[in-house]
Design a protein around this motif. Structure first.
Motif, PDB file in Angstrom:
ATOM      1  N   GLU A 270       0.870  -1.368  -0.003  1.00  0.00           N
ATOM      2  CA  GLU A 270       0.076   0.122  -0.071  1.00  0.00           C
ATOM      3  C   GLU A 270       0.857   1.055  -0.111  1.00  0.00           C
ATOM      4  O   GLU A 270       0.612   2.260  -0.575  1.00  0.00           O
ATOM      5  N   PHE A 271       2.080   1.275   0.855  1.00  0.00           N
ATOM      6  CA  PHE A 271       2.879   2.265   0.797  1.00  0.00           C
ATOM      7  C   PHE A 271       3.411   2.712  -0.481  1.00  0.00           C
ATOM      8  O   PHE A 271       3.349   3.580  -1.058  1.00  0.00           O
ATOM      9  N   GLY A 277       3.362   4.753  -7.025  1.00  0.00           N
ATOM     10  CA  GLY A 277       2.078   4.557  -8.036  1.00  0.00           C
ATOM     11  C   GLY A 277       1.296   5.897  -8.060  1.00  0.00           C
ATOM     12  O   GLY A 277       1.078   6.226  -9.356  1.00  0.00           O
ATOM     13  N   ARG A 278       0.739   6.425  -7.239  1.00  0.00           N
ATOM     14  CA  ARG A 278      -0.046   7.828  -7.096  1.00  0.00           C
ATOM     15  C   ARG A 278       0.850   8.893  -7.047  1.00  0.00           C
ATOM     16  O   ARG A 278       0.271  10.049  -6.940  1.00  0.00           O
ATOM     17  N   ARG A 279       2.126   8.751  -6.599  1.00  0.00           N
ATOM     18  CA  ARG A 279       2.826   9.811  -5.774  1.00  0.00           C
ATOM     19  C   ARG A 279       2.246  10.972  -4.981  1.00  0.00           C
ATOM     20  O   ARG A 279       2.456  11.961  -5.141  1.00  0.00           O
ATOM     21  N   GLU A 280       1.450  10.417  -4.050  1.00  0.00           N
ATOM     22  CA  GLU A 280       1.119  11.091  -2.928  1.00  0.00           C
ATOM     23  C   GLU A 280       1.798  10.822  -1.722  1.00  0.00           C
ATOM     24  O   GLU A 280       2.073   9.844  -1.321  1.00  0.00           O
ATOM     25  N   ALA A 284       7.925  12.143   5.413  1.00  0.00           N
ATOM     26  CA  ALA A 284       8.338  10.949   6.018  1.00  0.00           C
ATOM     27  C   ALA A 284       8.811   9.788   5.032  1.00  0.00           C
ATOM     28  O   ALA A 284       9.558   8.763   5.255  1.00  0.00           O
ATOM     29  N   ASP A 285       8.238  10.016   4.034  1.00  0.00           N
ATOM     30  CA  ASP A 285       7.998   8.664   2.979  1.00  0.00           C
ATOM     31  C   ASP A 285       9.657   8.382   2.503  1.00  0.00           C
ATOM     32  O   ASP A 285       9.794   7.091   2.358  1.00  0.00           O
ATOM     33  N   PHE A 286      10.486   9.521   2.116  1.00  0.00           N
ATOM     34  CA  PHE A 286      11.540   9.057   1.657  1.00  0.00           C
ATOM     35  C   PHE A 286      12.449   8.084   2.622  1.00  0.00           C
ATOM     36  O   PHE A 286      13.034   7.281   2.195  1.00  0.00           O
TER      37      PHE A 286
END
Lengths: 341, 341
Positions: A270-271, A277-280, A284-286
């Motif tokens: 999902e992450f 995939g959706r580039r949302e 903190a994601d990187f």
């Protein structure tokens, strides 16, 4: 697993020996570059200068010069200065592709400076790229080597094919490792290979030695691009380079990411789908992506593959006598993998 | 003054004789074009095909073939098929510049079809242009003629310079006739000249004859572009072509407009400043501009200049025996000026 200790030790290496050996030749190459980017239309040298003066490592023209000098060093080839013009042509081809790439990708920065198209406009960047590409062929014509023209015309065509393929597939998270390698070979390694082979050819060596230097360039180019893609996730250090995270933010399907996605559990699916995939993406994601890329061993696998290619590059040089030029090119192959930026 | 009667009679001419003579050769050229625009990356032939299949007159490759055949016809040169590969290369260079131009200008239409960048995106148009440009050089390498490579590499560079210059100056209403001619020479006539000269060289003629065909191409190209610019204001007929008015709407500084502005009275200064300088145009403005361009004699002066260049083109052929190929090229020069679309 701790990121700082997660990786295998890599053979160290350096580009210094090559830079020192090629110093006089590269002065000649740089003089040619400055001379041939001139035009009666003043915006052309201004725009070209912006990018070319910003430097970069000049790796590709260095390869051309080194290949020519190594080829001549065993007595089979001849010492001449055609390699300087070919080296300048190689740098022009590379610069033209960078100008077009930055327009195509809408990049903001190049070599630490504002991208040319943001200063002079996309139209001028496209046209000055065309100018430099044509100038490269004018330089090649001056060397009177049809074989060198063949090698570099083909490489230019393959680069364009690689860029188109990358544009179509670069956000495809199901990209196979084979297609990823096809893309980086076309867009990066082919010019490394052509730069080396053209240099060898300009010294008049036999086909086997020209092929050996082509193989050296190709494998070196693959190693370089793989490490670039690893460094975009911080490589083996916590001190991230200034462009680290660019590929992640663009959702670009590079090998560290592709391997991490393939090796992640269902909890991470999902992450990846959201962030890539959706580039949302959130702040903190990187860091989370980097942890997964290190934790799944994707980073190490990428660097291992780079090390394999660097070994192949060095092995290709076995046909030449052990001398300073060969040693400098071996150092460069080690540097391709050991570098931290 | 009535627009329909305002103009001098022009010698008629036609491209038919040339097309008929070159029919078999152009079949070969078209087969090469189709073959060499292929790629493992499917979007490349799709995009290239969109533009190339839309046709156009294939004037530039026709010139290459005709120059080679005329050069060989007097017994001095040799009959061979290198000109077919050079002709295909010339068409690829032309197609690459069209793809890049349409991105640069944001054009909506090309050859009556939606411009490629509006279908596949600007990025793909730039990259497929690069692909075709590189392919052109691969084709040239196959002919093993360094002189032809020199001619076409130089022309490609000059075209890029012309495009940059045009982009900088094309809205300058104080553009001198000299700079206008410099721009159309670089962006149009140089490729006509190079296409002809390369064809001649591929037949192995002496330098004087190669220069004669180069001069033919250069002057023909200037005549063609001048008439194109006149036709954009309807030329000598009231039946406007489908693209008539494009230059006016873009405020492009072409010779008919520049001459009309220079010859207009102070009463019109405000009109030009609004409609071209600030590009605030109403529906009626194009008709008024056309009336001024015809009424001031600007249209006739443009067509007279085109006729002078066409005469120079024909005169350059005097060095060759009077035969079918020479006659067909003379017809083409007349056609350049007499055509209505």
């Amino acid at each position: 697993m701790d990121a700082a200790t997660a990786t295998l030790p890599r053979t160290s290496g350096s580009v210094d020996r090559l830079v020192r050996l090629a110093e006089a030749d590269m002065k000649g190459v740089n003089a040619l570059i400055t001379d041939r980017m001139q035009s009666d239309v003043p915006i052309i040298p201004a725009l070209a200068e912006h990018l070319i003066a910003a430097g970069g490592k000049r790796l590709r023209p260095l390869l051309t010069v080194a290949a020519a000098r190594l080829a001549a060093s065993d007595g089979a080839g001849s010492e001449n200065d055609h390699c300087l013009k070919l080296a300048a042509a190689v740098e022009f081809i590379h610069t033209a592709t960078l100008l077009h790439d930055d327009v195509v990708d809408g990049s903001q920065l190049r070599r630490g400076k504002v991208a040319a198209h943001l200063i002079w406009g996309a139209a001028q960047s496209v046209l000055v790229g065309d100018f430099l590409f044509a100038r490269a062929f004018e330089l090649m014509v001056e060397t009177n080597s049809m074989k060198a023209l063949e090698i570099l015309a083909r490489a230019s065509r393959v680069i364009a094919e690689g860029e188109v393929l990358q544009l179509m597939r670069s956000h495809d998270l199901n990209l196979s490792q084979a297609v990823y390698l096809e893309i980086i070979q076309a867009k990066t390694a082919e010019l490394f290979a052509a730069a080396s082979e053209a240099g060898a050819v300009s010294a008049g060596v036999d086909a086997a030695k020209a092929q050996a230097l082509k193989a050296y360039g190709l494998n070196l180019g693959l190693a370089f691009q793989l490490v670039d893609d690893a460094l975009d996730y911080g490589g083996t250090t916590e001190a991230l380079g200034k462009n680290a995270g660019d590929d992640f933010r663009e959702g670009k399907a590079t090998l560290p990411l592709l391997l991490a996605i393939a090796r992640s559990g269902p909890r991470e699916a999902e992450f990846w789908e959201r962030a890539i995939g959706r580039r949302e993406q959130t702040e903190a994601d990187f860091r989370r992506a980097r942890e997964l890329i290190v934790g799944t061993g994707a980073l190490d696998a990428t660097l291992d593959l780079a090390a394999d290619y660097a070994d192949k590059a060095k092995a290709a040089l076995a046909i030449f006598p052990a001398n300073d030029w060969r040693g400098a090119l071996e150092d460069l192959a080690d540097f391709a993998v050991s570098r931290r930026t």
